[in-house]
Design an enzyme around this catalytic site. Structure first.
Site, mmCIF file in Angstrom:
data_model
loop_
_atom_site.group_PDB
_atom_site.id
_atom_site.type_symbol
_atom_site.label_atom_id
_atom_site.label_comp_id
_atom_site.label_asym_id
_atom_site.label_seq_id
_atom_site.Cartn_x
_atom_site.Cartn_y
_atom_site.Cartn_z
ATOM 1 N N LEU A 49 5.494 -10.311 -2.355
ATOM 2 C CA LEU A 49 4.131 -10.521 -2.512
ATOM 3 C C LEU A 49 3.106 -11.262 -1.472
ATOM 4 O O LEU A 49 2.125 -11.754 -1.627
ATOM 5 C CB LEU A 49 3.714 -11.014 -3.667
ATOM 6 C CG LEU A 49 4.480 -10.168 -5.063
ATOM 7 C CD1 LEU A 49 4.175 -10.852 -6.444
ATOM 8 C CD2 LEU A 49 4.127 -8.947 -4.937
ATOM 9 N N TYR B 181 5.638 -6.318 17.332
ATOM 10 C CA TYR B 181 5.667 -5.395 16.282
ATOM 11 C C TYR B 181 6.399 -3.956 16.612
ATOM 12 O O TYR B 181 7.432 -3.915 15.876
ATOM 13 C CB TYR B 181 4.512 -5.259 15.681
ATOM 14 C CG TYR B 181 4.414 -4.183 14.222
ATOM 15 C CD1 TYR B 181 4.926 -4.527 13.260
ATOM 16 C CD2 TYR B 181 3.559 -3.002 14.546
ATOM 17 C CE1 TYR B 181 5.026 -3.468 12.093
ATOM 18 C CE2 TYR B 181 3.742 -2.033 13.472
ATOM 19 C CZ TYR B 181 4.184 -2.354 12.336
ATOM 20 O OH TYR B 181 4.167 -1.475 11.349
ATOM 21 N N PHE C 121 1.047 -1.091 0.158
ATOM 22 C CA PHE C 121 -0.082 -0.047 -0.004
ATOM 23 C C PHE C 121 0.760 1.400 -0.200
ATOM 24 O O PHE C 121 0.886 1.869 -0.979
ATOM 25 C CB PHE C 121 -1.004 -0.107 1.081
ATOM 26 C CG PHE C 121 -1.523 1.234 1.835
ATOM 27 C CD1 PHE C 121 -1.779 2.197 0.974
ATOM 28 C CD2 PHE C 121 -1.390 1.433 3.207
ATOM 29 C CE1 PHE C 121 -2.320 3.390 1.645
ATOM 30 C CE2 PHE C 121 -1.561 2.729 3.850
ATOM 31 C CZ PHE C 121 -2.205 3.695 2.751
ATOM 32 N N ASP D 227 9.768 -7.194 -3.439
ATOM 33 C CA ASP D 227 8.588 -7.538 -2.727
ATOM 34 C C ASP D 227 8.588 -9.072 -2.885
ATOM 35 O O ASP D 227 8.467 -9.893 -3.950
ATOM 36 C CB ASP D 227 7.413 -6.580 -3.346
ATOM 37 C CG ASP D 227 6.501 -6.602 -2.230
ATOM 38 O OD1 ASP D 227 5.701 -7.795 -1.975
ATOM 39 O OD2 ASP D 227 6.094 -5.397 -1.865
ATOM 40 N N ARG E 145 -7.350 10.027 16.664
ATOM 41 C CA ARG E 145 -6.097 9.496 16.049
ATOM 42 C C ARG E 145 -5.539 10.691 14.820
ATOM 43 O O ARG E 145 -6.445 11.825 14.383
ATOM 44 C CB ARG E 145 -6.741 8.428 15.154
ATOM 45 C CG ARG E 145 -7.232 7.067 15.757
ATOM 46 C CD ARG E 145 -6.027 6.379 16.751
ATOM 47 N NE ARG E 145 -6.421 5.449 17.302
ATOM 48 C CZ ARG E 145 -6.864 5.413 18.761
ATOM 49 N NH1 ARG E 145 -7.004 6.884 19.390
ATOM 50 N NH2 ARG E 145 -7.454 4.338 19.247
ATOM 51 N N GLY F 124 -5.894 -1.990 25.400
ATOM 52 C CA GLY F 124 -4.463 -1.736 24.583
ATOM 53 C C GLY F 124 -4.673 -0.582 23.681
ATOM 54 O O GLY F 124 -3.803 -0.060 23.296
ATOM 55 N N VAL G 19 -8.631 1.007 10.681
ATOM 56 C CA VAL G 19 -10.278 1.545 10.985
ATOM 57 C C VAL G 19 -10.632 1.828 9.621
ATOM 58 O O VAL G 19 -11.881 2.000 9.494
ATOM 59 C CB VAL G 19 -10.244 2.416 12.109
ATOM 60 C CG1 VAL G 19 -9.466 3.848 11.865
ATOM 61 C CG2 VAL G 19 -11.740 2.859 12.302
HETATM 62 P P1 NAD Z 1 1.945 -3.493 3.076
HETATM 63 O O1 NAD Z 1 1.535 -4.914 3.726
HETATM 64 O O2 NAD Z 1 0.710 -3.061 2.205
HETATM 65 O O3 NAD Z 1 3.240 -3.502 2.824
HETATM 66 C C1 NAD Z 1 4.237 -4.311 3.135
HETATM 67 C C2 NAD Z 1 4.956 -4.972 1.543
HETATM 68 O O4 NAD Z 1 5.980 -5.743 2.172
HETATM 69 C C3 NAD Z 1 4.011 -5.689 1.030
HETATM 70 O O5 NAD Z 1 4.031 -5.465 -0.364
HETATM 71 C C4 NAD Z 1 4.508 -7.142 1.252
HETATM 72 O O6 NAD Z 1 4.360 -8.133 0.172
HETATM 73 C C5 NAD Z 1 5.932 -6.942 1.603
HETATM 74 N N1 NAD Z 1 6.699 -7.686 2.368
HETATM 75 C C6 NAD Z 1 6.335 -8.339 3.405
HETATM 76 N N2 NAD Z 1 7.310 -8.995 3.822
HETATM 77 C C7 NAD Z 1 8.214 -9.292 2.926
HETATM 78 C C8 NAD Z 1 9.628 -9.921 2.745
HETATM 79 N N3 NAD Z 1 9.823 -10.809 3.600
HETATM 80 N N4 NAD Z 1 10.332 -9.374 1.775
HETATM 81 C C9 NAD Z 1 10.070 -8.744 0.871
HETATM 82 N N5 NAD Z 1 8.836 -7.901 0.981
HETATM 83 C C10 NAD Z 1 8.078 -8.326 2.094
HETATM 84 O O7 NAD Z 1 1.817 -2.460 4.358
HETATM 85 P P2 NAD Z 1 1.999 -0.869 4.542
HETATM 86 O O8 NAD Z 1 0.854 -0.379 5.348
HETATM 87 O O9 NAD Z 1 2.101 -0.587 3.354
HETATM 88 O O10 NAD Z 1 3.380 -0.859 5.459
HETATM 89 C C11 NAD Z 1 4.485 -0.226 4.591
HETATM 90 C C12 NAD Z 1 5.568 0.004 5.997
HETATM 91 O O11 NAD Z 1 5.195 1.167 6.676
HETATM 92 C C13 NAD Z 1 6.039 -1.159 6.858
HETATM 93 O O12 NAD Z 1 7.251 -1.099 7.112
HETATM 94 C C14 NAD Z 1 5.077 -0.718 8.107
HETATM 95 O O13 NAD Z 1 5.660 -1.196 9.234
HETATM 96 C C15 NAD Z 1 4.896 0.916 7.896
HETATM 97 N N6 NAD Z 1 3.745 1.371 8.617
HETATM 98 C C16 NAD Z 1 2.816 1.316 8.183
HETATM 99 C C17 NAD Z 1 1.695 2.198 8.762
HETATM 100 C C18 NAD Z 1 0.252 1.839 8.521
HETATM 101 O O14 NAD Z 1 -0.803 2.963 8.774
HETATM 102 N N7 NAD Z 1 -0.193 1.420 7.166
HETATM 103 C C19 NAD Z 1 1.777 2.748 10.219
HETATM 104 C C20 NAD Z 1 3.194 2.691 10.560
HETATM 105 C C21 NAD Z 1 4.261 2.022 9.855
#
Ligand code: NAD
Length: 312
Positions: free
Chosen positions: A34, A142, A12, A32, A209, A268, A185
């Protein structure tokens, strides 16, 4: 910045960072596995080289980093619930995967790494707004692994000639954010309502939030990378907070009619959240640009399109 690697670029937020880089004329490679992302998120994008691979796999990471000057490291096992379900995998991807990326960056003399951290590293929130020096007492695997990976990035900056910026995102939302069991959410409410389901609000709905749009998160990534000398940790939110009841009003204004039921407060869950974003503004000119009413309207339109596409 000429050529960048985006780990997790099919996810995302990663796919939003990819778009921001392409807009700047940077050539982009994505690594990635996937596991939660999809190549559909990169549909229609030219000049993106996609490599399917795991950040825990040293040879895949070394191959992906060859020839790039900047790395945006977003690949992760994402979210508190997923980490409680599978803490070992969470640690493997979030900590050991980050070490693989840092080692490959060091060997390839990558100039800059922008690491996606999370406000989850703060744990129970004690002060508002939350500045970078807020106590760090994560309460889930996490939160612990995101914090450990952040510290590892900063240690590499101390030890080696590699500049790391760690961006601590608050509640991110926007197009391509899908709803699953681990959903945030906004996707949860929007997809449940579009499918005709009912919404339950935990507590009185007055909890707040800080929702930040993915395009603003992408802006922060790009600006942090372009500010070549900048290193350290930075909060990335909108710098505003809304209640869940406000969010419900915005959803109604976008044509989603519903009467939520009320459930008990979830243990939590934090009561209030608000990022202090002044450090990011001062260090690299971060300035959120998408307000929540507009961003949610756009998200509802995207989610409707997704549903129609699935039904077609
Ligand atoms: P997401 O799940 O859409 O994106 C994560 C991506 O990483 C996915 O495309 C997944 O296929 C890939 N991935 C997972 N494990 C992998 C691996 N071992 N090797 C290669 N690729 C891998 O989630 P997101 O919300 O887009 O999160 C992106 C980043 O932002 C993450 O690091 C997350 O911790 C951080 N983050 C997100 C939020 C949020 O509100 N969505 C908040 C704080 C931090």
């Amino acid at each position: 910045m000429k050529k960048a690697l985006v780990t997790g670029g099919a996810g995302f937020i990663g796919s939003t960072v990819v778009r921001a880089l392409l807009d700047l004329g940077v050539s982009v490679r994505v690594l990635d596995d996937l596991s939660t992302g999809t190549v559909d998120n990169l549909d229609g994008l030219r000049r993106v080289e996609f490599l399917q691979g795991d950040v825990c796999d040293a040879s895949a990471v070394i191959h992906a980093i060859a020839g790039v000057d900047t790395v945006f490291h977003l690949a992760a096992s994402v979210g508190n619930k997923r980490s409680l379900d599978n803490p070992s995998r969470d640690a493997q991807v979030n900590l050991l995967g980050t070490i693989q990326v840092l080692e490959a960056c060091r060997a390839a003399r990558v100039e800059k790494i922008v690491y996606s951290s999370s406000a989850g590293i703060f744990g129970e929130l004690k002060t508002l707004p939350i500045a970078e020096d807020h106590p760090l007492v994560p309460e889930t695997p996490y939160g612990v692994t995101k914090l450990a990976a952040e510290k590892m990035c900063l240690a590499y900056t101390q030890l080696y000639d590699i500049r790391a910026v760690c961006l601590r995102y608050f509640n991110v939302y926007g197009p391509r954010q899908r709803f699953d069991a681990y959903g945030n959410v906004i996707p949860k409410f929007v997809f449940t309502l579009l499918k005709g389901g009912d919404i339950e609000v935990y507590g009185d709905g007055q909890q707040t939030r800080d929702f930040v749009h993915a395009r603003d998160v992408a802006q922060a990534n790009v600006k942090a990378a372009l500010a070549t000398e900048v290193t350290g940790v930075f909060n990335i939110g909108s710098g505003t907070r809304v209640t869940i009841n406000d969010l419900i009003r915005i959803l109604r204004a976008n044509g989603l009619e519903f009467s939520p039921t009320t459930g008990p407060t979830r243990s939590g869950d934090v009561r209030d959240s608000l990022a202090d974003i002044s450090s990011a503004r001062m260090a690299f000119g971060y300035k959120p640009s998408v307000d929540l009413a507009r961003g949610v309207g756009e998200y509802v339109a995207w989610a409707k399109g997704e549903m129609d596409h699935k039904l077609a």
